[in-house]
Design an enzyme around this catalytic site. Structure first.
Site, PDB file in Angstrom:
ATOM      1  N   ARG A  53       0.824  -1.208   0.000  1.00 37.73           N
ATOM      2  CA  ARG A  53       0.000   0.000   0.000  1.00 37.73           C
ATOM      3  C   ARG A  53       0.860   1.261   0.000  1.00 37.73           C
ATOM      4  O   ARG A  53       0.500   2.276  -0.606  1.00 37.73           O
ATOM      5  CB  ARG A  53      -0.914  -0.026   1.230  1.00 37.73           C
ATOM      6  CG  ARG A  53      -1.942   1.093   1.295  1.00 37.73           C
ATOM      7  CD  ARG A  53      -2.745   0.996   2.578  1.00 37.73           C
ATOM      8  NE  ARG A  53      -3.708   2.068   2.704  1.00 37.73           N
ATOM      9  CZ  ARG A  53      -4.124   2.563   3.866  1.00 37.73           C
ATOM     10  NH1 ARG A  53      -3.655   2.043   5.010  1.00 37.73           N
ATOM     11  NH2 ARG A  53      -4.998   3.542   3.905  1.00 37.73           N
ATOM     12  N   HIS A  89       0.393   4.736  -2.262  1.00 38.88           N
ATOM     13  CA  HIS A  89       0.180   6.028  -1.628  1.00 38.88           C
ATOM     14  C   HIS A  89       1.326   6.987  -1.900  1.00 38.88           C
ATOM     15  O   HIS A  89       1.138   8.211  -1.862  1.00 38.88           O
ATOM     16  CB  HIS A  89      -0.030   5.850  -0.124  1.00 38.88           C
ATOM     17  CG  HIS A  89      -1.413   5.413   0.237  1.00 38.88           C
ATOM     18  ND1 HIS A  89      -2.237   6.120   1.090  1.00 38.88           N
ATOM     19  CD2 HIS A  89      -2.138   4.336  -0.170  1.00 38.88           C
ATOM     20  CE1 HIS A  89      -3.401   5.504   1.205  1.00 38.88           C
ATOM     21  NE2 HIS A  89      -3.360   4.405   0.451  1.00 38.88           N
ATOM     22  N   ASP A  93       8.356   9.300  -5.301  1.00 37.33           N
ATOM     23  CA  ASP A  93       9.542  10.033  -4.837  1.00 37.33           C
ATOM     24  C   ASP A  93       9.782   9.891  -3.340  1.00 37.33           C
ATOM     25  O   ASP A  93      10.577  10.639  -2.758  1.00 37.33           O
ATOM     26  CB  ASP A  93       9.420  11.516  -5.196  1.00 37.33           C
ATOM     27  CG  ASP A  93       8.285  12.217  -4.434  1.00 37.33           C
ATOM     28  OD1 ASP A  93       7.435  11.510  -3.832  1.00 37.33           O
ATOM     29  OD2 ASP A  93       8.255  13.458  -4.441  1.00 37.33           O
ATOM     30  N   ASN A 128      -3.760   8.770   5.027  1.00 38.75           N
ATOM     31  CA  ASN A 128      -2.505   8.089   5.328  1.00 38.75           C
ATOM     32  C   ASN A 128      -2.310   7.764   6.805  1.00 38.75           C
ATOM     33  O   ASN A 128      -1.287   7.191   7.182  1.00 38.75           O
ATOM     34  CB  ASN A 128      -1.315   8.931   4.845  1.00 38.75           C
ATOM     35  CG  ASN A 128      -1.172   8.920   3.338  1.00 38.75           C
ATOM     36  OD1 ASN A 128      -1.596   7.983   2.672  1.00 38.75           O
ATOM     37  ND2 ASN A 128      -0.587   9.978   2.789  1.00 38.75           N
ATOM     38  N   PRO A 157      -7.251   8.600  -4.160  1.00 36.10           N
ATOM     39  CA  PRO A 157      -8.679   8.349  -4.407  1.00 36.10           C
ATOM     40  C   PRO A 157      -9.362   7.729  -3.197  1.00 36.10           C
ATOM     41  O   PRO A 157      -8.906   6.703  -2.682  1.00 36.10           O
ATOM     42  CB  PRO A 157      -8.669   7.370  -5.592  1.00 36.10           C
ATOM     43  CG  PRO A 157      -7.317   6.734  -5.555  1.00 36.10           C
ATOM     44  CD  PRO A 157      -6.384   7.749  -4.991  1.00 36.10           C
ATOM     45  N   HIS A 182      -5.845  -5.495  -3.097  1.00 32.79           N
ATOM     46  CA  HIS A 182      -6.719  -5.731  -1.950  1.00 32.79           C
ATOM     47  C   HIS A 182      -6.848  -7.213  -1.609  1.00 32.79           C
ATOM     48  O   HIS A 182      -7.590  -7.564  -0.694  1.00 32.79           O
ATOM     49  CB  HIS A 182      -8.109  -5.143  -2.225  1.00 32.79           C
ATOM     50  CG  HIS A 182      -8.122  -3.652  -2.299  1.00 32.79           C
ATOM     51  ND1 HIS A 182      -9.179  -2.935  -2.823  1.00 32.79           N
ATOM     52  CD2 HIS A 182      -7.204  -2.729  -1.942  1.00 32.79           C
ATOM     53  CE1 HIS A 182      -8.911  -1.641  -2.768  1.00 32.79           C
ATOM     54  NE2 HIS A 182      -7.700  -1.494  -2.249  1.00 32.79           N
ATOM     55  N   THR A 183      -6.152  -8.053  -2.327  1.00 32.07           N
ATOM     56  CA  THR A 183      -6.171  -9.477  -1.985  1.00 32.07           C
ATOM     57  C   THR A 183      -5.370  -9.775  -0.729  1.00 32.07           C
ATOM     58  O   THR A 183      -5.492 -10.853  -0.151  1.00 32.07           O
ATOM     59  CB  THR A 183      -5.641 -10.326  -3.161  1.00 32.07           C
ATOM     60  OG1 THR A 183      -5.830 -11.710  -2.855  1.00 32.07           O
ATOM     61  CG2 THR A 183      -4.154 -10.099  -3.399  1.00 32.07           C
ATOM     62  N   ASP A 193      -9.747  -9.471   2.035  1.00 27.66           N
ATOM     63  CA  ASP A 193     -10.017 -10.672   1.245  1.00 27.66           C
ATOM     64  C   ASP A 193     -10.230 -11.819   2.228  1.00 27.66           C
ATOM     65  O   ASP A 193      -9.327 -12.628   2.472  1.00 27.66           O
ATOM     66  CB  ASP A 193      -8.831 -10.958   0.315  1.00 27.66           C
ATOM     67  CG  ASP A 193      -9.099 -12.085  -0.671  1.00 27.66           C
ATOM     68  OD1 ASP A 193     -10.114 -12.778  -0.517  1.00 27.66           O
ATOM     69  OD2 ASP A 193      -8.285 -12.277  -1.587  1.00 27.66           O
ATOM     70  N   ASP A 243      -3.458 -13.769  -4.398  1.00 22.44           N
ATOM     71  CA  ASP A 243      -4.052 -14.672  -5.379  1.00 22.44           C
ATOM     72  C   ASP A 243      -5.239 -13.995  -6.068  1.00 22.44           C
ATOM     73  O   ASP A 243      -5.508 -12.820  -5.858  1.00 22.44           O
ATOM     74  CB  ASP A 243      -4.485 -15.986  -4.723  1.00 22.44           C
ATOM     75  CG  ASP A 243      -5.406 -15.778  -3.526  1.00 22.44           C
ATOM     76  OD1 ASP A 243      -6.114 -14.743  -3.496  1.00 22.44           O
ATOM     77  OD2 ASP A 243      -5.430 -16.627  -2.625  1.00 22.44           O
TER      78      ASP A 243
END
Length: 340
Positions: free
Chosen positions: A68, A72, A80, A99, A167, A197-198, A250, A258
Site C-alpha cells: 500500500r 500512496h 519520490d 494516510n 482516491p 486488496h487481496t 479478502d 491470489d
C-alpha cells in the site's frame, strides 16, 4: 518459513521477464532501468528482499501495508518517497487523513540503514519502496517482476496534496478511471492494481458509509450493491459504536496474494465501493469475470499482468538524474525544507 517463498513457476518467471523486457523497450524515457544499481550497489535488492522476508516471517500482516505504501507514494507527487517524510508541524503526506492508517515506516528505515552501511548515499528511498512492494507480494505467494530503479527522492511533502490525489474508497468507476488516466495509467491498470486488496486489512471506519446511512439522510440505509449476507457479517463486525475494529479485505485469503479477490468482487463482496465499481465498466468487469475461479494458466496471466501494471505505476512522476536527492534518512530531507 516455507510460505514466504515465491510460488511463481520457472515458466511464469520466463514469461514475466520477457514481457517486461518487451514492455520496457520503448518506455525508458524517465531514465529508469532494471539493474540501475548493478555497479554502484549490487547488494541493494538482496538486502531489501532479505529484510522484507525476515519481517514478514514474523509479522505477515505487514505485507499489505508495504504494498500500500507504494501506491500512496506514487499517487502523490509521483514515486519520490515523499510519503515517508516527517514534518515538525504535522503537515506532511503521512499526516493526511487517508494516510493515518499507513504502517511499516520502520521497515523502510531498517532497509535504508542496512543499505547505507554497504553503499552510503547511493540508493534512494523511492527505489526502496518500489523494491519492498515487489518483495512483499512475492513473499505472500504472488508474482515477482523486474523493478525499474533509478528514482531520486523528493524534498516536498504536504498533507493537502495527499488529500487531493489519493482516491477515496467511495469513488464510482468513472471517477476512478479519470484519476488513473490523470496519472498516466489505463483502465486495465486500474482493475489490476485494485487486486492489491487481496492481501491486508482495513478499518471499519473505511466502510461506514456502505453499512450505515448510505443515502446520507441519517437513516440505516446500506449500499445496495453489497451482497446482503456479506453486509450482515460486516455489520456484526463493524458496529456503529466501534469503528476501530479491523476487517480482512479478502476474507479467508488475506495473507495470500491470489485471484480470490476477483471471486469476491464478482459475488458483490468487495469491501470498498471502489471494488464494487469494477463491475460497472465493461472492460473491468470482463477482466474480473475472466480471472474469477481461474486455473493455473489464468493465474499466471494475472501475475504477469499485475507485474506490468506495478511497473507502470512505478513510472508516475519520477525524479531522475539531477532532480531530487538521495536521502540519507528516509524521513528527512538532506538539507532543504519540506514545503515550497
Amino acid at each position: 518459513m516455507a510460505s514466504l517463498k515465491p510460488v511463481t513457476s520457472l515458466l511464469l518467471q520466463s514469461f514475466l521477464i520477457l514481457t517486461l523486457i518487451l514492455h520496457n523497450a520503448n518506455g525508458d524515457q524517465n531514465c529508469l532501468k532494471v539493474g540501475f544499481y548493478e555497479e554502484s550497489c549490487p547488494q541493494a535488492e538482496a538486502i531489501t528482499r532479505n529484510i522484507v522476508n525476515e519481517v514478514l516471517a514474523i509479522a505477515p500482516s505487514l505485507s499489505g501495508p508495504l504494498l500500500r505504501m507504494f501506491f500512496h507514494d506514487c499517487f502523490v507527487r509521483g514515486c519520490d518517497a515523499s510519503v515517508l517524510l516527517d514534518s515538525p508541524t504535522k503537515d506532511a503526506e503521512k499526516d493526511a487523513l487517508p494516510n493515518l492508517t499507513l504502517r511499516g515506516y520502520q521497515i523502510f528505515d531498517k532497509i535504508k540503514n542496512a543499505i547505507e552501511q554497504t553503499c552510503p548515499g547511493v540508493v534512494s528511498c523511492a527505489d526502496i519502496i518500489a523494491l519492498a512492494a515487489r518483495d512483499a507480494v512475492a513473499a505472500m505467494g504472488g508474482p515477482s517482476w523486474e523493478v525499474e530503479t533509478g528514482r531520486r527522492d523528493g524534498i516536498i511533502s504536504t498533507a493537502n496534496e495527499a488529500l487531493a490525489n489519493l482516491p477515496p474508497a467511495s469513488l464510482n468507476i468513472n471517477q476512478l478511471k479519470l484519476i488513473f488516466q490523470q496519472k498516466g495509467l489505463t483502465v486495465r491498470d486500474l482493475v489490476l492494481l485494485s487486486a492489491a486488496h487481496t492481501i491486508g486489512i482495513s478499518h471499519c471506519s473505511s466502510i461506514t458509509n456502505r453499512l450505515y446511512n448510505f443515502t446520507g439522510n441519517n437513516d440505516d440505509s446500506s449500499d445496495p450493491s453489497l451482497d446482503s449476507e456479506y453486509m450482515a457479517r460486516l455489520k456484526m463486525k463493524c458496529q456503529k459504536d466501534n469503528m476501530n475494529m479491523i476487517v480482512e479485505m479478502d476474507p479467508g485469503s488475506f495473507r495470500t496474494f491470489d485471484e480470490h479477490y476477483y471471486d469476491l468482487v464478482a459475488k458483490r463482496r468487495g469491501l470498498f465501493q471502489t471494488d464494487a465499481a469494477l463491475l460497472d465498466d465493461p472492460e473491468t468487469k470482463a477482466y474480473v469475470d475472466t480471472h474469477r475461479g481461474g486455473d493455473d494458466l489464468s493465474r499466471q496471466e494475472f501475475f504477469i499482468d499485475f507485474g506490468v501494471s506495478m511497473v507502470n505505476m512505478g513510472r508516475i512522476g519520477v525524479l531522475t538524474g539531477n532532480l531530487g536527492e538521495v536521502r540519507k534518512i528516509c524521513s528527512k530531507v538532506n538539507s532543504l525544507p519540506l514545503t515550497p
